[in-house]
Motif scaffolding. Sequence first.
Motif, PDB file in Angstrom:
ATOM      1  N   SER A 110       0.808  -1.219   0.000  1.00  0.00           N
ATOM      2  CA  SER A 110       0.000   0.000   0.000  1.00  0.00           C
ATOM      3  C   SER A 110       0.837   1.262   0.000  1.00  0.00           C
ATOM      4  O   SER A 110       0.381   2.316  -0.420  1.00  0.00           O
ATOM      5  CB  SER A 110      -0.955   0.006   1.209  1.00  0.00           C
ATOM      6  OG  SER A 110      -0.234  -0.027   2.420  1.00  0.00           O
ATOM      7  N   HIS A 159      -6.848   2.084   1.951  1.00  0.00           N
ATOM      8  CA  HIS A 159      -5.908   3.016   2.563  1.00  0.00           C
ATOM      9  C   HIS A 159      -5.768   4.242   1.672  1.00  0.00           C
ATOM     10  O   HIS A 159      -5.780   4.137   0.445  1.00  0.00           O
ATOM     11  CB  HIS A 159      -4.537   2.372   2.743  1.00  0.00           C
ATOM     12  CG  HIS A 159      -4.496   1.309   3.789  1.00  0.00           C
ATOM     13  ND1 HIS A 159      -4.986   0.037   3.585  1.00  0.00           N
ATOM     14  CD2 HIS A 159      -4.025   1.337   5.072  1.00  0.00           C
ATOM     15  CE1 HIS A 159      -4.824  -0.677   4.687  1.00  0.00           C
ATOM     16  NE2 HIS A 159      -4.243   0.084   5.603  1.00  0.00           N
ATOM     17  N   SER A 167     -12.405  -2.416   2.213  1.00  0.00           N
ATOM     18  CA  SER A 167     -11.392  -1.725   3.005  1.00  0.00           C
ATOM     19  C   SER A 167     -10.501  -0.923   2.072  1.00  0.00           C
ATOM     20  O   SER A 167     -10.606  -1.017   0.849  1.00  0.00           O
ATOM     21  CB  SER A 167     -10.549  -2.744   3.788  1.00  0.00           C
ATOM     22  OG  SER A 167      -9.876  -3.622   2.897  1.00  0.00           O
ATOM     23  N   TYR A 194      -5.516  10.910   7.663  1.00  0.00           N
ATOM     24  CA  TYR A 194      -4.940  11.290   6.368  1.00  0.00           C
ATOM     25  C   TYR A 194      -5.529  12.559   5.771  1.00  0.00           C
ATOM     26  O   TYR A 194      -4.911  13.183   4.902  1.00  0.00           O
ATOM     27  CB  TYR A 194      -5.065  10.147   5.355  1.00  0.00           C
ATOM     28  CG  TYR A 194      -6.469   9.677   5.045  1.00  0.00           C
ATOM     29  CD1 TYR A 194      -7.291  10.368   4.149  1.00  0.00           C
ATOM     30  CD2 TYR A 194      -6.990   8.527   5.624  1.00  0.00           C
ATOM     31  CE1 TYR A 194      -8.577   9.930   3.844  1.00  0.00           C
ATOM     32  CE2 TYR A 194      -8.272   8.073   5.324  1.00  0.00           C
ATOM     33  CZ  TYR A 194      -9.053   8.770   4.442  1.00  0.00           C
ATOM     34  OH  TYR A 194     -10.319   8.340   4.150  1.00  0.00           O
ATOM     35  N   GLN A 204      -2.955   5.312   5.336  1.00  0.00           N
ATOM     36  CA  GLN A 204      -3.819   5.236   6.508  1.00  0.00           C
ATOM     37  C   GLN A 204      -5.159   4.610   6.123  1.00  0.00           C
ATOM     38  O   GLN A 204      -5.663   4.839   5.019  1.00  0.00           O
ATOM     39  CB  GLN A 204      -4.043   6.623   7.100  1.00  0.00           C
ATOM     40  CG  GLN A 204      -2.778   7.325   7.555  1.00  0.00           C
ATOM     41  CD  GLN A 204      -2.066   6.572   8.671  1.00  0.00           C
ATOM     42  OE1 GLN A 204      -2.710   5.981   9.540  1.00  0.00           O
ATOM     43  NE2 GLN A 204      -0.738   6.589   8.648  1.00  0.00           N
ATOM     44  N   PRO A 205      -5.779   3.840   7.029  1.00  0.00           N
ATOM     45  CA  PRO A 205      -7.048   3.174   6.688  1.00  0.00           C
ATOM     46  C   PRO A 205      -8.182   4.166   6.485  1.00  0.00           C
ATOM     47  O   PRO A 205      -8.262   5.186   7.183  1.00  0.00           O
ATOM     48  CB  PRO A 205      -7.309   2.266   7.903  1.00  0.00           C
ATOM     49  CG  PRO A 205      -6.530   2.877   9.019  1.00  0.00           C
ATOM     50  CD  PRO A 205      -5.319   3.499   8.388  1.00  0.00           C
TER      51      PRO A 205
END
Length: 329
Positions: A16, A78, A76, A90, A82-83
């Motif tokens: 990622s 990122h 899901s 973020y 960041q998730p």
Amino acid sequence: MTTETLTREQTDPESSTAYAVQTTGLQKAYGGRIVVDDVALRLPTGVVSGFVGPNGAGKTTTIRMLLGLVRPTAGSGHVLGQPITAPTRYLPQVGALIEGPAFTPSLSGANNLKVLARAGGLPTVRVGEVLERVGLGDRGNDPYKAYSLGMKQRLGIAAALLPQPKLLILDEPTNGLDPAGIVQVRDLISSFRDEGMTVFVSSHLLAEIEQVADHLVMIQEGKLVFQGPVQELVAAQVPELLAVPERPQDVDLVADIASALGWLAHLADGVLRVQMPTNLDRAQHAQRATELNRRAHAVGVVLSRLEVRQPTLEQAFFTVTGTASGDVH
């Protein structure tokens, strides 16, 4: 064509950090209607990525999920490592212009930006910097209501630049602009990439995306149908030689000439379309056009149109989605 066959980006979930945006199985449903369906984005850092698709394809909903404005139904992802379940981590590094800027008409451009900066806890010293950056340094004290549409759009981009973003998300930034305004915004976007920023820009104007983007994300009916370098998608299309005789009744004769030469061709709306082998260069394309014209002339056929059409993003979009127009609203 499926997402699997058209997606060329690496899909390792542990990579990622190589992407400004990465999602897996991203989905959004409203009342049982799925508007974004199993989208796996891989947006490399440092590119201008065009986000295109027909009206209602799910572009704005996808952007809203990335910005934390809409909660995904499933999946899901990122953003900047960041998730997406924790957008506060973020968003300070993300700038966005979504569905047009909203400013107070009576305030000056500079004061509008100062209000936004204070609300976001950002230093107001950035206001002068971003106004200069978008070419409004000498108009910052003018009231917003006196701005042209192009100036308003550039002020919106200035607002998105206030946090010094690593990722800039622009939703239809050239919508409604005249040609001069479109060129100004296009040049700005290119300069952001040159500075190392990642830009994710949605648009229904394929010609504009082709001018500015080096990466493309294509979505249709909520599903991802392509992502990767723009030139990769365009290169997959076949150049064509288009021929139209002066007398429409001669088109079958021209088709017979192409067939006798062993060329793959078909008729559509009175136009003979000859597929050019991809291993030929432009000089060889011109030679084929000359040969067709010479043979047509030899049998008394005058061609009113003879054109080698190189692949374009519009042609590629049509091939992938079946949408016939470069204006994909």
